[in-house]
Design an enzyme around this catalytic site. Structure first.
Site, PDB file in Angstrom:
ATOM      1  N   ASP A 325       0.794  -1.231   0.000  1.00 43.42           N
ATOM      2  CA  ASP A 325       0.000   0.000   0.000  1.00 43.42           C
ATOM      3  C   ASP A 325       0.824   1.278   0.000  1.00 43.42           C
ATOM      4  O   ASP A 325       0.481   2.245  -0.674  1.00 43.42           O
ATOM      5  CB  ASP A 325      -0.922   0.026   1.226  1.00 43.42           C
ATOM      6  CG  ASP A 325      -2.072  -0.967   1.120  1.00 43.42           C
ATOM      7  OD1 ASP A 325      -2.517  -1.241  -0.014  1.00 43.42           O
ATOM      8  OD2 ASP A 325      -2.519  -1.466   2.163  1.00 43.42           O
ATOM      9  N   ILE A 326       1.902   1.272   0.779  1.00 46.87           N
ATOM     10  CA  ILE A 326       2.666   2.521   0.918  1.00 46.87           C
ATOM     11  C   ILE A 326       3.362   2.876  -0.383  1.00 46.87           C
ATOM     12  O   ILE A 326       3.351   4.023  -0.825  1.00 46.87           O
ATOM     13  CB  ILE A 326       3.639   2.426   2.121  1.00 46.87           C
ATOM     14  CG1 ILE A 326       2.824   2.429   3.416  1.00 46.87           C
ATOM     15  CG2 ILE A 326       4.665   3.562   2.089  1.00 46.87           C
ATOM     16  CD1 ILE A 326       3.641   2.359   4.692  1.00 46.87           C
ATOM     17  N   GLU A 328       2.538   1.637  -3.425  1.00 45.46           N
ATOM     18  CA  GLU A 328       1.614   1.668  -4.560  1.00 45.46           C
ATOM     19  C   GLU A 328       0.653   2.861  -4.510  1.00 45.46           C
ATOM     20  O   GLU A 328       0.377   3.489  -5.523  1.00 45.46           O
ATOM     21  CB  GLU A 328       0.822   0.360  -4.615  1.00 45.46           C
ATOM     22  CG  GLU A 328       1.723  -0.843  -4.966  1.00 45.46           C
ATOM     23  CD  GLU A 328       1.064  -2.204  -4.771  1.00 45.46           C
ATOM     24  OE1 GLU A 328       1.650  -3.212  -5.205  1.00 45.46           O
ATOM     25  OE2 GLU A 328      -0.034  -2.264  -4.168  1.00 45.46           O
ATOM     26  N   PHE A 331       0.725   6.204   1.921  1.00 42.05           N
ATOM     27  CA  PHE A 331      -0.058   6.392   3.147  1.00 42.05           C
ATOM     28  C   PHE A 331      -0.497   7.848   3.304  1.00 42.05           C
ATOM     29  O   PHE A 331      -1.568   8.128   3.823  1.00 42.05           O
ATOM     30  CB  PHE A 331       0.779   5.976   4.359  1.00 42.05           C
ATOM     31  CG  PHE A 331       0.374   4.662   4.966  1.00 42.05           C
ATOM     32  CD1 PHE A 331      -0.363   3.730   4.243  1.00 42.05           C
ATOM     33  CD2 PHE A 331       0.726   4.351   6.279  1.00 42.05           C
ATOM     34  CE1 PHE A 331      -0.745   2.517   4.815  1.00 42.05           C
ATOM     35  CE2 PHE A 331       0.351   3.147   6.858  1.00 42.05           C
ATOM     36  CZ  PHE A 331      -0.382   2.235   6.125  1.00 42.05           C
ATOM     37  N   ASN A 412     -10.641  -0.423   1.797  1.00 45.28           N
ATOM     38  CA  ASN A 412     -11.521  -0.838   2.894  1.00 45.28           C
ATOM     39  C   ASN A 412     -10.897  -0.660   4.273  1.00 45.28           C
ATOM     40  O   ASN A 412     -11.595  -0.612   5.276  1.00 45.28           O
ATOM     41  CB  ASN A 412     -11.955  -2.291   2.700  1.00 45.28           C
ATOM     42  CG  ASN A 412     -10.804  -3.219   2.374  1.00 45.28           C
ATOM     43  OD1 ASN A 412      -9.932  -2.879   1.569  1.00 45.28           O
ATOM     44  ND2 ASN A 412     -10.763  -4.385   2.991  1.00 45.28           N
ATOM     45  N   TYR A 413      -9.562  -0.592   4.330  1.00 44.83           N
ATOM     46  CA  TYR A 413      -8.891  -0.546   5.628  1.00 44.83           C
ATOM     47  C   TYR A 413      -8.465   0.846   6.042  1.00 44.83           C
ATOM     48  O   TYR A 413      -8.010   1.630   5.227  1.00 44.83           O
ATOM     49  CB  TYR A 413      -7.649  -1.450   5.628  1.00 44.83           C
ATOM     50  CG  TYR A 413      -7.994  -2.879   5.986  1.00 44.83           C
ATOM     51  CD1 TYR A 413      -8.363  -3.204   7.285  1.00 44.83           C
ATOM     52  CD2 TYR A 413      -7.982  -3.881   5.027  1.00 44.83           C
ATOM     53  CE1 TYR A 413      -8.703  -4.503   7.624  1.00 44.83           C
ATOM     54  CE2 TYR A 413      -8.324  -5.188   5.358  1.00 44.83           C
ATOM     55  CZ  TYR A 413      -8.688  -5.491   6.659  1.00 44.83           C
ATOM     56  OH  TYR A 413      -9.030  -6.764   6.986  1.00 44.83           O
ATOM     57  N   TYR A 415      -5.831   2.638   8.573  1.00 39.88           N
ATOM     58  CA  TYR A 415      -4.647   2.472   9.412  1.00 39.88           C
ATOM     59  C   TYR A 415      -4.501   3.704  10.310  1.00 39.88           C
ATOM     60  O   TYR A 415      -4.284   4.808   9.810  1.00 39.88           O
ATOM     61  CB  TYR A 415      -3.386   2.325   8.565  1.00 39.88           C
ATOM     62  CG  TYR A 415      -3.331   1.070   7.713  1.00 39.88           C
ATOM     63  CD1 TYR A 415      -2.751  -0.091   8.192  1.00 39.88           C
ATOM     64  CD2 TYR A 415      -3.853   1.052   6.411  1.00 39.88           C
ATOM     65  CE1 TYR A 415      -2.688  -1.245   7.420  1.00 39.88           C
ATOM     66  CE2 TYR A 415      -3.794  -0.089   5.631  1.00 39.88           C
ATOM     67  CZ  TYR A 415      -3.209  -1.236   6.137  1.00 39.88           C
ATOM     68  OH  TYR A 415      -3.153  -2.376   5.365  1.00 39.88           O
ATOM     69  N   HIS A 468      -6.123 -13.171   5.026  1.00 41.02           N
ATOM     70  CA  HIS A 468      -5.053 -12.278   4.571  1.00 41.02           C
ATOM     71  C   HIS A 468      -4.196 -11.847   5.749  1.00 41.02           C
ATOM     72  O   HIS A 468      -4.550 -12.063   6.897  1.00 41.02           O
ATOM     73  CB  HIS A 468      -5.645 -11.058   3.864  1.00 41.02           C
ATOM     74  CG  HIS A 468      -6.479 -10.197   4.764  1.00 41.02           C
ATOM     75  ND1 HIS A 468      -7.775 -10.540   5.129  1.00 41.02           N
ATOM     76  CD2 HIS A 468      -6.222  -9.028   5.398  1.00 41.02           C
ATOM     77  CE1 HIS A 468      -8.264  -9.615   5.936  1.00 41.02           C
ATOM     78  NE2 HIS A 468      -7.344  -8.686   6.129  1.00 41.02           N
ATOM     79  N   HIS A 470      -1.616  -8.536   7.329  1.00 39.29           N
ATOM     80  CA  HIS A 470      -1.143  -7.146   7.226  1.00 39.29           C
ATOM     81  C   HIS A 470       0.233  -7.087   7.879  1.00 39.29           C
ATOM     82  O   HIS A 470       0.333  -7.259   9.093  1.00 39.29           O
ATOM     83  CB  HIS A 470      -2.069  -6.180   7.982  1.00 39.29           C
ATOM     84  CG  HIS A 470      -3.429  -6.046   7.393  1.00 39.29           C
ATOM     85  ND1 HIS A 470      -3.807  -4.994   6.614  1.00 39.29           N
ATOM     86  CD2 HIS A 470      -4.511  -6.855   7.463  1.00 39.29           C
ATOM     87  CE1 HIS A 470      -5.069  -5.141   6.236  1.00 39.29           C
ATOM     88  NE2 HIS A 470      -5.523  -6.266   6.740  1.00 39.29           N
ATOM     89  N   ASP A 477      15.628   4.992  12.103  1.00 41.68           N
ATOM     90  CA  ASP A 477      17.054   5.320  12.089  1.00 41.68           C
ATOM     91  C   ASP A 477      17.397   5.902  13.457  1.00 41.68           C
ATOM     92  O   ASP A 477      17.244   7.096  13.695  1.00 41.68           O
ATOM     93  CB  ASP A 477      17.351   6.317  10.970  1.00 41.68           C
ATOM     94  CG  ASP A 477      18.819   6.709  10.948  1.00 41.68           C
ATOM     95  OD1 ASP A 477      19.612   6.110  11.708  1.00 41.68           O
ATOM     96  OD2 ASP A 477      19.171   7.621  10.180  1.00 41.68           O
TER      97      ASP A 477
END
Lengths: 625, 625
Positions: A325-326, A328, A331, A412-413, A415, A468, A470, A477
């Site tokens: 997701d991040i 593609e 966020f 649908n999700y 975060y 599925h 996640h 760092d």
């Protein structure tokens, strides 16, 4: 380690002045400036691609870390004039004439530094503009109209969603997205009513449906029990909440530009930036040591690096569902304004974020980040002392944490990502996962009817929630009290008493320290052995000689169960280990590589960490969750 | 499962009347009644021990579970008169003439039912009276006075603490406690200044020092940096907290007797009792199902069962330190009044607890339990929906949990125990561990000087924090939607695609259910494999045929690293597995056995679970942390 020592002075003296921190995100005018530079470049250069180009990702091109640290340590009132300002660079990832370009520009003098074509695998994130266009296509498609009609459905009640395609071994790929559609017809819960069997592949460059599948029909799940809108339910108590989640009107932190300073309950200082890819980035987090009279560094930079969400249904229309997701979608690009009094308490401070549209124009996401003091309801510390005669001591220090929150809704999700700074000096990174399951329509209405593997749980009539995972991975760092850190395991080892009679005990455990020498050694299967994981500064010791360090306190960890040679797993190879610790490299931030959409797995954490040369004791944590 | 169906009616009709629930804790008058019965018994019986007896533990003798459930289901207004009341029994564990007696009395007719001598290993919990007396002994002891003088210390600045002795293979034991002493001399932080080298063994029956050791002298750690009293520090902000941790004045729960009903945010109903051993006991927790119009049971009973705190220093004065706090001291007996606005928010409801003194007299621990709504700062659920054209939906349901809290301070450690009931129907059990480390004085002032294993961390000049564990084990008797439950593993198993070409995927995982058939199978090393652990009701299914159940969501787990044949490990053998699931047995509640002080490990969870006969699919969870 003098870098933070003067930061407090700075904040003190320029309390009403916005500091231009070298890691400040791009402002709307800077985004306009970048677009202008790019436009000038393409309109002037005859050999360049046509001006028909789209902006996929625009971001600060960060100065090198040592320069940022140098700036921080030298940039205080007395020496400010003598310090040359850092260059302000930005990068723009552009698609033009079927090629991916990375342009770097200098904002100080409005010049183009470079325009390089990226020839490797994978593509930059999808733009909202092309997603929106792709989702219009089915509604105008005669094939799709026929499919909807043949199901007895009403086209006006159809909503479509974009699903990234992944990569499954093809030698050549096109920028494309799968589109599947869902049915409202009385509910706002579109994910509960998938129009199963139809999948469309949309070529994003040509913006047309290039593959159309209508494989089978499945019953449309019922509306009954799917609605979640509070206005449609007895959720009057929820609206109560906005009034009740009252916190004190005052709070103990201040924000100057993008620098947050929390003086009330602790002495944290850190930089917050909105980022269309990561969502929120925390930088140069340090804590004021009142004994030493200076800030001591903890975290140079931390952010969500990647999410991997593979679904476990190998059938047509589902087999490709394994999202990063991040990389593609982003966020930050998927974040939406936070609701005061609901997403964050009434006394939260909200920050706006600025992103770049496909046309290069900046747009605002209002209230995309909130910052608030969380009264956790737990004790930061307490003790009752009853063994002092004639005196009963009771000391209770309730816990208040400082939270930086962003919420990204990817389909649908939802975060809910929190960075939580505590009074005791810890930083807690957590993600709350909410939203709605990705569901599949089925003919089954009772599990007694099922004799095959349906790859999910029957959650309602005709409705399967597909199995599925996640995996959410963080880049951390750490610069614990300075730049040189080591990753050390404190292993608990059972010792058997060898001299019987010397003690009534037969055993005990002790601690054996092991400093990780290679990146291969520094991968950890969390929870597999009794061990404390520490990042220490080997050059900094406490008064009694212990290394200064931070302990990594993890929760339950999970790793991918997919076969190593399965394509989604190749693209997210890092998901086989929950923790990787690597040498610092400014470019190594995105666990599945920078060009993630349709990536081939030839970039990313698992690839970088294969290096055998230059193994260093001084390692950097690439992060995990 | 009709048992809770009428509870709501009951609460409705008798809203201002205290319900006498069969699990209500003993009232002060009941404690007086018990003492009176015991006194009459011993003064009348010529063959009985002399009246010189002490009360170590007095508690309700609970009715059998099936009778409680029957009472709950039948005890409503219309049938109340026809239901015979349950007998009200109590037990008193008494030490008299060197023997342990268990007396059972009937409070309904003030009669003694039985007086049995317990002839097995182990003793009941220590009384506060004898602990207090034992701690006076050193100060009056010439030997101790000499030891203190020889260290140049001032007797008036000495505080002593009791440390249970454990058991190390002795054939015969006496009821005894180890006493070690600490030095104030300018600090309230007595644990930071151990007077190392001196250990005294006190015979608790004779109440005298029977072994005196002054083995060596170690430097007394400095006062500097040890003080924690806020009045001595810059902790003005803490006092702010009391005013700031303001919650709404109203809350959504009601308490009737010991029954709590939470109607505002969820529909939980449960019974709360203070217990001198467990601390707090939650019983008959159920949740109202508005669709079915009735309460559905979740948890018959839950409480802390035992704590195991072994230290890892095998040397004299430390080797015996391996505590079973709940059985030896009692979490309830060690609890202290909670501070409004600090331990619990201002709008909390506080419950008093009643305990029995060594003399049989009841005494009150005011505000020993608090109940409050915790505004967690997280979302119970949220979703942003942007794929419906022309409509942006944003639904946020902030999380409010109902918390039942007790704090037990066992010496240096404070255990903050929370039972947290959520809107989504889960119960979260958690312990916050606070207080002060148990420290050992040493000559070392820097780790560079250390060449041996010192069994701890040098935390300050002359101060070692000794390595140790805290294992906290819960007894959870789940009755998910009824009395018959099974323990099922939902294992995630990787499947390799066997028909190439059928899908672009090469693998996926699926779920395989396994119902545990034996107690040996039902022991689980948490986190060792990808599995969901469920307690299901095999007789209750959802509309689509799934079993009704609860998932056990655990955090990180730890198991003891001691050798199996080491004495502390023998006494806490259960600590080798984080989760045990056993058949229901009313008497099996205390993981290290009921008579824990100086126990030999011949009772407790690991022993019970060795049974091979009567292995039942219907298992009960004995608990874990």
């Amino acid at each position: 380690m003098s870098m933070f020592s003067l930061l407090s002075l700075l904040l003190l003296c320029f309390i009403n002045t916005t500091i231009n921190h070298p890691l400040d995100p791009l402002s709307p005018s800077e985004i306009n400036q970048i677009t202008h530079i790019v436009h000038n470049h393409y309109s002037k250069t005859s050999t360049s691609p046509s001006p028909n180009y789209t902006f996929h990702y625009v971001d600060l091109e960060e100065p090198e870390k040592h320069r940022v640290l140098q700036w921080l340590s030298s940039n205080h009132p007395t020496t400010r004039s003598t310090t040359s300002p850092l260059p302000r660079l930005a990068k723009a990832i552009i698609r033009a004439n079927g090629a991916t370009h990375k342009l770097v520009v200098d904002l100080t003098d409005s010049s183009l530094i470079s325009d390089r074509v990226y020839a490797g695998h994978g593509y930059p994130p999808l733009t909202i503009k092309e997603i929106t266009a792709a989702l219009e296509l089915p509604l105008k498609s005669p094939q799709f109209q026929h499919s909807i009609l043949s199901r007895g459905l009403n086209l006006s009640q159809v909503s479509c969603i974009p699903l990234t395609t992944g990569w499954f071994g093809q030698a050549k790929t096109k920028r494309a997205v799968n589109v599947v559609c869902l049915y409202r017809g009385g509910t706002e819960n579109i994910f509960s009513r998938p129009i199963e069997g139809i999948t469309m592949l949309v070529d994003l460059e040509a913006m047309k449906i290039i593959k159309y599948f209508d494989r089978f029909k499945a019953p449309l799940p019922k509306v009954e029990g799917t609605r979640y809108k509070s206005s449609k339910q007895d959720f009057k108590l929820i609206s109560d909440f906005r009034a009740k989640w009252a916190q004190p009107k005052t709070h103990g932190f201040s924000i100057d530009g993008h620098m947050v300073k929390w003086a009330n309950w602790a002495n944290w200082a850190f930089h917050v930036q909105f980022n269309t890819r990561a969502g929120v980035i925390i930088s140069t987090a340090s804590i004021f040591d009142s004994e030493q009279g200076k800030y001591r560094s903890v975290l140079y930079r931390g952010h969500a690096s990647e999410t991997f969400v593979p679904y476990m249904d190998p059938s047509d229309g589902w087999s490709f569902r394994a999202y990063l997701d991040i990389g593609e979608y982003g966020f930050g690009q998927s974040a939406s304004p936070l609701e005061p009094g609901l997403d964050c308490p009434g006394n939260a401070v909200f920050l706006d974020g600025y992103a770049t549209g496909a046309d290069g124009k900046p747009y605002k996401i209002p209230r995309v980040i909130c910052i608030f003091e969380r009264y956790t309801g737990h004790a930061a510390w307490r003790h009752t002392e009853s063994y002092i005669k004639g005196e009963l001591i009771k000391e209770v220090r309730p816990q208040v944490n400082l939270v930086v929150r962003i919420v990204s809704t990817v389909g649908n999700y939802d975060y809910i990502e929190d960075w939580e700074f505590t009074q005791s000096g810890t930083i807690k990174v957590g993600v709350g996962l909410s939203g709605i399951l990705q569901m599949k329509a089925t003919s089954y209405t009772n599990i007694d009817q099922i004799t095959e593997d349906v790859h999910g749980t029957l959650v309602a009539d005709n409705t399967l929630a597909i199995y599925h995972d996640h995996f959410i991975t963080y880049h951390l760092d750490l610069d614990v009290d300075g730049n040189d850190n080591s990753f050390v395991k404190y292993k608990m080892k059972t010792k058997r008493v060898t001299q019987p009679g010397s003690t009534p005990r037969k055993s005990y455990w002790t601690v054996v320290q092991e400093t990780m020498k290679t990146e291969a050694d520094a991968r950890v299967q969390l929870g597999s052995e009794p061990v404390d994981l520490l990042v220490i500064n080997p050059n900094k010791k406490t008064n009694v000689g212990n290394y200064v360090g931070y302990r990594l306190m993890h929760g339950l960890s999970a790793t991918s169960l997919l076969a190593d040679d399965d394509y989604p797993q190749i693209r997210a190879a890092y998901s086989k280990w929950p923790l990787w610790v690597t040498r610092y490299n400014q470019s190594e931030r995105w666990a599945s590589g920078f060009y993630t959409d349709q990536s081939h797995g030839d970039d990313g954490l698992a690839i970088w960490s294969q290096r055998t040369s230059g193994e260093a004791e001084v390692a950097r944590m690439h992060g995990d969750d």
